[in-house]
Design an enzyme around this catalytic site. Structure first.
Site, PDB file in Angstrom:
ATOM      1  CG  HIS A 293      -2.049  -0.990   1.110  1.00 40.01           C
ATOM      2  ND1 HIS A 293      -3.171  -0.775   0.350  1.00 40.01           N
ATOM      3  CD2 HIS A 293      -2.187  -2.227   1.652  1.00 40.01           C
ATOM      4  CE1 HIS A 293      -3.973  -1.840   0.441  1.00 40.01           C
ATOM      5  NE2 HIS A 293      -3.398  -2.738   1.220  1.00 40.01           N
ATOM      6  CG  ASP A 350      -3.136  -3.793   4.934  1.00 38.00           C
ATOM      7  OD1 ASP A 350      -2.156  -3.049   5.077  1.00 38.00           O
ATOM      8  OD2 ASP A 350      -4.176  -3.438   4.353  1.00 38.00           O
ATOM      9  CD  GLU A 351      -5.658  -5.837   1.279  1.00 39.91           C
ATOM     10  OE1 GLU A 351      -6.681  -6.419   0.926  1.00 39.91           O
ATOM     11  OE2 GLU A 351      -5.526  -4.601   1.189  1.00 39.91           O
ATOM     12  CB  VAL A 352       2.795  -7.606   1.547  1.00 50.69           C
ATOM     13  CG1 VAL A 352       4.069  -7.309   0.785  1.00 50.69           C
ATOM     14  CG2 VAL A 352       2.724  -6.802   2.837  1.00 50.69           C
ATOM     15  CD  GLU A 403      -3.203  -9.017   5.997  1.00 54.17           C
ATOM     16  OE1 GLU A 403      -3.434  -8.419   7.065  1.00 54.17           O
ATOM     17  OE2 GLU A 403      -3.682  -8.682   4.900  1.00 54.17           O
TER      18      GLU A 403
END
Ligand SMILES: *[C@@H]1O[C@H](CO)[C@@H](O)[C@H](O)[C@H]1NC(C)=O
Ligand SMILES: *[C@@H]1O[C@H](CO)[C@@H](O)[C@H](O)[C@H]1NC(C)=O
Ligand SMILES: *[C@@H]1O[C@H](CO)[C@@H](O)[C@H](O)[C@H]1NC(C)=O
Length: 552
Positions: A293, A350-352, A403
């Site tokens: 992000h 998050d969400e790498v 995560e």
């Protein structure tokens, strides 16, 4: 017949007047409604025994005796023996604010002389801070004492609190006890309230990267948070789409990453948000999300993605293999830690997306040397642990998205894990707390996900501690957060989308566990929403009905 019909309990759909919106309309419209048509606030047959209190206090007794009061003969004052006095600007500001909330919309100035001579029975609200240090000039924290007692009896009401934070919550509650009759007289019932929050962390996430939110929208939201006894603004200040945070150490970040030179939060803007929040007992926790992000960040700290043997023009997550990355992060977090006074910084995580790391030969070589194999989650953990170390070295604590925990990073003992994935979030809470970590729950409260109907009831019905775990595990759940991600939200629809839907989360996190009666909640929340409207919060309707005070 309009109003009389309502008072007599006749179905609201009978009221037809061009003055009012068209909710009284046709059969096709009605057919879609499975819910019964509730009557509006102010309808005696439908009132909650708890009036319009929101969130419901932990323990309360409201008597049927009510005391008359009048704006021009009522004062909010420091009570005898209080450790706070007129030099406590936080309370002075709160007294002024609450007087305004209670009477500001009143038309009493326009009434004839006769009503002005009415006898009043309640002349003041005294606020007494009982502990030596009122914390008037401090910032609120995770351990702030928000408890208070409120006693309303003739001729004065008293709020007693250990600290100013409890006094703020008590002022809000007192203002919610006030009601106005149809002739414009004000009353407060005799009451006895002891109150404190069930959870210490009650947050709202605002996302100012996907859409920039002007300062005023943020401040208005802080007002609404105070009306609902929320105490944390989780400021998701930057993300892929834009970087509006204006850094003094690295001004190029917003110069290159903001949508425009106008779409930035200057150091003064940030200070204003923090102080405005403090005056309302609200903490501001910034999130500087990485390594994912981060598309709006400086390119030299991101990994260049490869297409085959050659770099493509795109960049991936933060580059975890360069020392310069960590030097940069050290300097940035040094600044962030100074600008934001809260003990905590949210580090995201998050969400790498691993595909770009995977494409880059230098990263692959680094992975090989470190013995990570193809486990990119290990590389992610390597990075996050270094950032955690940086933040710890700055005497700050951290919050991370789940995560970071799921991928096995070694957390600091006081790192808080924020559970956001809707899939099996109770088991996640159990796992996080089993390992002794503190947790906050966001998963069931993603308010950006909207659908037709009264979805607040789903938020309301969540019981955060409904997972299998020991008593000490449950104590590690600090609270929760309503998140309003900004893909489809900007200043035009922020407030109505958030309120009163977030109010449901507010009561769940403040009130006692056994406050679960949805139909009683509906009655109180309907009135609470009308009160928010009166105070300038454009909260959307819960369902069919109207507010008595305006053409709404
Ligand atoms: C407040 O007092 C009035 C007048 O006696 C009574 O009708 C009402 O039920 C009371 N309100 C609450 C919330 O108890
Ligand atoms: C990066 O830092 C590590 C440890 O401080 C050091 O061993 C290494 O040589 C540095 N690498 C470069 C390229 O400066
Ligand atoms: C919740 O429980 C407390 C005692 O544990 C009780 O005093 C209170 O009345 C209950 N509240 C509701 C709404 O049932």
């Amino acid at each position: 017949m309009g109003l009389l019909g309502l008072l007599l309990g006749i179905s609201a759909v009978l009221v037809v007047s061009s003055r009012y919106p068209t909710w009284a309309a046709g059969a096709a419209d009605k057919a879609r409604h499975q819910e019964p048509l509730f009557l509006s606030p102010g309808t005696p047959l439908d009132a909650s025994p708890f009036g319009s209190l929101w969130p419901l206090p932990q323990s309360l007794r409201i008597s049927p005796e009510r005391f008359r009061l009048a704006p021009y003969q009522f004062q909010i004052v420091h009570g005898p023996g209080s450790s706070a006095g007129p030099d406590c600007l936080l309370l002075q500001d709160a007294f002024r604010r609450y007087y305004e909330y209670m009477f500001g919309y009143s038309k009493w100035q326009n009434r004839d002389e006769k009503t002005l001579l009415c006898e009043t029975e309640l002349s003041s609200l005294q606020v007494i801070i009982t502990s030596e240090d009122s914390e008037c000039d401090k910032f609120p924290s995770i351990t702030s004492d928000e408890a208070y007692q409120l006693q309303v009896s003739k001729p004065t009401a008293v709020v007693k609190a250990g600290k100013v934070w409890g006094a703020l919550r008590g002022l809000e509650t007192f203002s919610q006890l006030l009601h106005e009759d149809d002739c414009g007289s004000y009353f407060v019932n005799e009451s006895d309230i002891t109150d404190f929050p069930r959870f210490a962390y009650r947050g709202i996430l605002l996302d100012t990267s996907r859409h920039f939110l002007p300062l005023k929208a943020i401040l208005t939201n802080l007002d609404a948070m105070a009306f609902n006894k929320f105490n944390v603004l989780h400021w998701h200040i930057i993300d892929d789409p834009s970087f509006p945070y204006q850094s003094t150490a690295f001004p190029e970040l917003s110069a290159q990453g903001a949508y425009s030179p106008n779409h930035v939060y200057t150091p003064i803007d940030v200070r204003n948000v923090i102080e405005y929040a403090r005056l309302r007992g609200i903490r501001v926790i910034p999130e500087f999300d990485s390594p994912g992000h981060t598309q709006s960040w400086r390119k030299d700290i991101l990994v260049p993605c490869y297409s085959g043997k050659h770099p493509s023009s795109s960049y991936g997550p933060v580059n975890p293999i360069l020392n310069t990355t960590y030097n940069f992060m050290m300097k940035l977090f040094e600044e962030v830690g100074t600008v934001f006074p809260d003990d905590y910084i949210h580090l995201g995580g998050d969400e790498v997306d691993f595909s770009c790391w995977n494409s880059n030969p230098d990263v692959t070589e680094f992975m090989r040397k470190k013995g990570f194999g193809f486990w990119y989650s290990k590389l992610e953990s390597y990075y996050v642990e270094k950032i955690l170390d940086i933040v710890t070295s700055l005497n700050k604590k951290s919050i991370v998205w789940q995560e970071v925990f799921d991928h096995g990073a070694k957390l600091q003992p006081d790192t808080i894990v924020e559970v956001w994935k809707s899939f099996l979030y109770y088991s996640e809470l159990a796992r996080v707390t089993k390992q002794g970590h503190q947790a906050i729950l966001a998963a069931p409260w993603y308010l950006d996900l909207i659908r037709y109907g009264e979805d607040w009831k789903n938020y309301y019905s969540v019981e955060p501690l409904n997972f299998i775990g020991s008593k000490s595990q449950k104590e590690l759940v600090l609270g929760g957060e309503a998140c309003l991600w900004g893909e489809y939200v900007d200043a035009t629809n922020l407030t109505p989308r958030l309120w009163p839907r977030a109010s449901a989360v507010g009561e769940r996190l403040w009130s006692s566990k056994n406050v679960t009666d949805v139909s009683d909640a509906y009655k109180r929340l309907t009135q609470h929403r009308c009160r928010m409207l009166r105070r300038g919060i454009a909260a959307q309707p819960l369902s069919v009905g109207y507010c008595g005070h305006a053409f709404i």
